[in-house]
Design an enzyme around this catalytic site. Structure first.
Site, PDB file in Angstrom:
ATOM      1  CB  SER A 164      -1.075  -0.032   1.256  1.00 55.45           C
ATOM      2  OG  SER A 164      -0.070  -0.019   2.348  1.00 55.45           O
ATOM      3  CG  HIS A 184      -3.947  -1.396  -1.680  1.00 53.26           C
ATOM      4  ND1 HIS A 184      -4.122   0.171  -1.870  1.00 53.26           N
ATOM      5  CD2 HIS A 184      -3.734  -1.637  -0.411  1.00 53.26           C
ATOM      6  CE1 HIS A 184      -4.268   0.540  -0.502  1.00 53.26           C
ATOM      7  NE2 HIS A 184      -3.849  -0.311   0.241  1.00 53.26           N
ATOM      8  CE  LYS A 227      -7.142  -0.192   0.367  1.00 50.27           C
ATOM      9  NZ  LYS A 227      -8.040   0.423   1.767  1.00 50.27           N
TER      10      LYS A 227
END
Lengths: 82, 402
Positions: B187, B215, B246
């Site tokens: 990240s 991610h 996300k």
């Protein structure tokens, strides 16, 4: 298995580059209060110590490590297990 | 004041000092109004949001918004309890089925956040007598999960499969009772795990593997399933965790596994049992977003085009970037912790919001400006981000030696 005194001498050398200021190391030297390490620095230092002694030091045992002598004691125990 | 609060005073003193020096406060950012998936009003000024992890830009997807609104009207604002005590709603189960189908896995569990997913799995999958071997750069949720459990926890050097192997060797018989933990995209610097090498090593020693694709979901792989799909090793990965917060634009977490017995973990995971389940509105938008993620490659292609545009532009300015092009682009600042907030504030005053990351949250003890891109950013917005960086590049480019 190396004697504790031998381990200590090697630890002094390994920890020296991490010290904020040059100080005299002894078995009772406190890694946080005297050497000036924070938790992240301790983790980096542990990696160097692991490579040097070819041993893995579990994070779980670090909570019991305050001084260089504590670290030497843990290493002795871990190397005995091998 | 309670005596117990004394220990936090130095933190506030440091914050005040940093804010006084830099003239900007990265610790209390208030988003006064959200304009779109990529723009907001911050400090009274309209800025481009380039640090939100909103990779596919789905937070304002009309169908997702509509599904959320309908779910609130039909099922209420919250579930007011845990799934174990209050029962699962049909939509929780439908989302779990959708995730299992998406990954072609027999089992999926939905959690209230991505953090809680890692807390639940890492604390419970391994126990006394087991070992966790985790990449040193793993996320705090992984560290915290291991602390909640009883396994022995050892870190290996970031992205170093040889270091992992040495540690598996040392474990001898215990290697078979070891869970190796890595992330798809890390990240902070946006680099990826060398997953093929890691799979090869863990297979040789009979260890299990968990990858956190927080991610990389929606970002990597032909179908957006993450790094394991991209590198063709999904059938070698035992557990995948991830987040809805996300690419899917909501809040929640999950774990899927090629082992159907994952299902039985529900009865033992405290972070699953003792927390309220996700609200109907979150589950509803997540289900739609997952369908969109799975329905084509347009958003993913746009995201990568944006990532390349920004990475290349910043690299041409001579800035020191993370090692790989990725929708997470980190700029290493050659300045002290005292100077970093000022640099961040200057970008904000030029209308660009990025994340300021200070030690100890950074991998190597330095300060980072961290950008994360979205498919919803337009090429013009990327140009404006680049123009702002160009204005301050003298302050943040590493000094050339020689």
């Amino acid at each position: 298995m190396p004697e504790k005194a031998q381990i200590l001498d090697q630890l002094y050398e390994l920890i020296q580059p991490f010290a904020k200021e040059p100080i005299e190391f002894g078995e009772q030297t406190d890694l946080i209060d005297e050497v000036g390490l924070d938790s992240m620095k301790i983790m980096d230092m542990v990696m160097q110590i692991e490579d040097h002694f070819d041993v893995s030091i579990p994070l779980n045992v670090l909570t019991d490590v305050r001084t260089i002598g504590d670290m030497a004691g843990q290493l002795q125990g871990l190397m005995k297990d091998d | 004041m309670s005596e117990l609060l004394n220990k936090f005073l130095p933190l506030e003193a440091k914050r005040s000092e940093l804010v006084a020096i830099g003239g900007a406060d990265p610790f209390h950012v208030v988003v006064e109004r959200v304009v779109s998936a990529t723009e907001a009003i911050v400090n009274g000024q309209q800025v481009i949001m380039a640090g939100t992890n909103n990779y596919l830009g789905l937070t304002f997807d009309p169908e997702s918004v509509e599904a959320s609104c309908a779910a609130v009207r039909d099922e209420g604002t919250g579930t007011t309890g845990s799934r174990m005590a209050n029962g699962s709603y049909g939509a929780h189960l439908a989302l779990e089925r959708a995730l299992a189908d998406f990954y072609a896995c027999p089992a999926a569990i939905v959690f209230s956040t991505g953090y809680i997913a890692n807390l639940g799995i890492l604390s419970t999958l391994t126990g006394s007598g087991d070992v966790i071997l985790m990449d040193a750069d793993c996320h705090a949720s992984i560290y915290d999960g291991t602390r909640l459990g009883a396994a022995q926890v050892v870190r290996f050097r970031h992205n170093d499969a040889a270091n992992l192997e040495r540690r598996l060797q040392r474990l001898e018989d215990k290697a078979k009772r070891t869970l190796v933990v890595v992330e798809g995209i890390y990240s902070m610097l946006g680099d990826r795990a060398p997953l093929q090498e890691i799979v090869e090593v863990k297979n040789r020693y009979g260890a299990s593997l968990l990858i956190d694709e927080a991610h990389s979901l929606g970002v990597l792989g032909d179908h957006g399933r993450g790094l394991a799909e991209e590198l063709g090793v999904e059938d070698q990965v035992d557990f995948i965790t991830g987040t809805f917060s996300k690419s899917l634009g909501s809040i929640g977490g999950y774990c899927v596994s090629r082992w159907a017995e994952l299902e039985f973990m529900r009865y033992a995971m405290r972070p699953y049992i003792f927390t309220a389940s996700s609200s109907p509105s979150l589950i509803a938008s997540t289900r739609i977003a997952l369908k969109k993620l799975n329905s084509g490659t347009v958003l993913r292609k746009q995201l990568w085009a944006n990532a390349h545009q920004l990475y290349q532009g910043l690299a041409e300015m001579g800035l020191e970037l993370g090692p790989q092009v990725s929708p997470v682009i980190a700029i290493r600042l050659p300045v002290s912790m005292e100077e970093a907030p000022g640099v961040w504030g200057e970008l904000l005053s030029k209308g660009i919001y990025v994340n300021l990351v200070l030690p100890p949250a950074t991998p190597d003890g330095g300060c980072l400006l961290r950008c994360s891109l979205s498919a919803a950013h337009s090429p013009e917005q990327i140009d404006r981000i680049l123009a702002a960086f160009s204005d301050i590049k003298e302050k943040i480019a590493p000094e050339k030696s020689g």
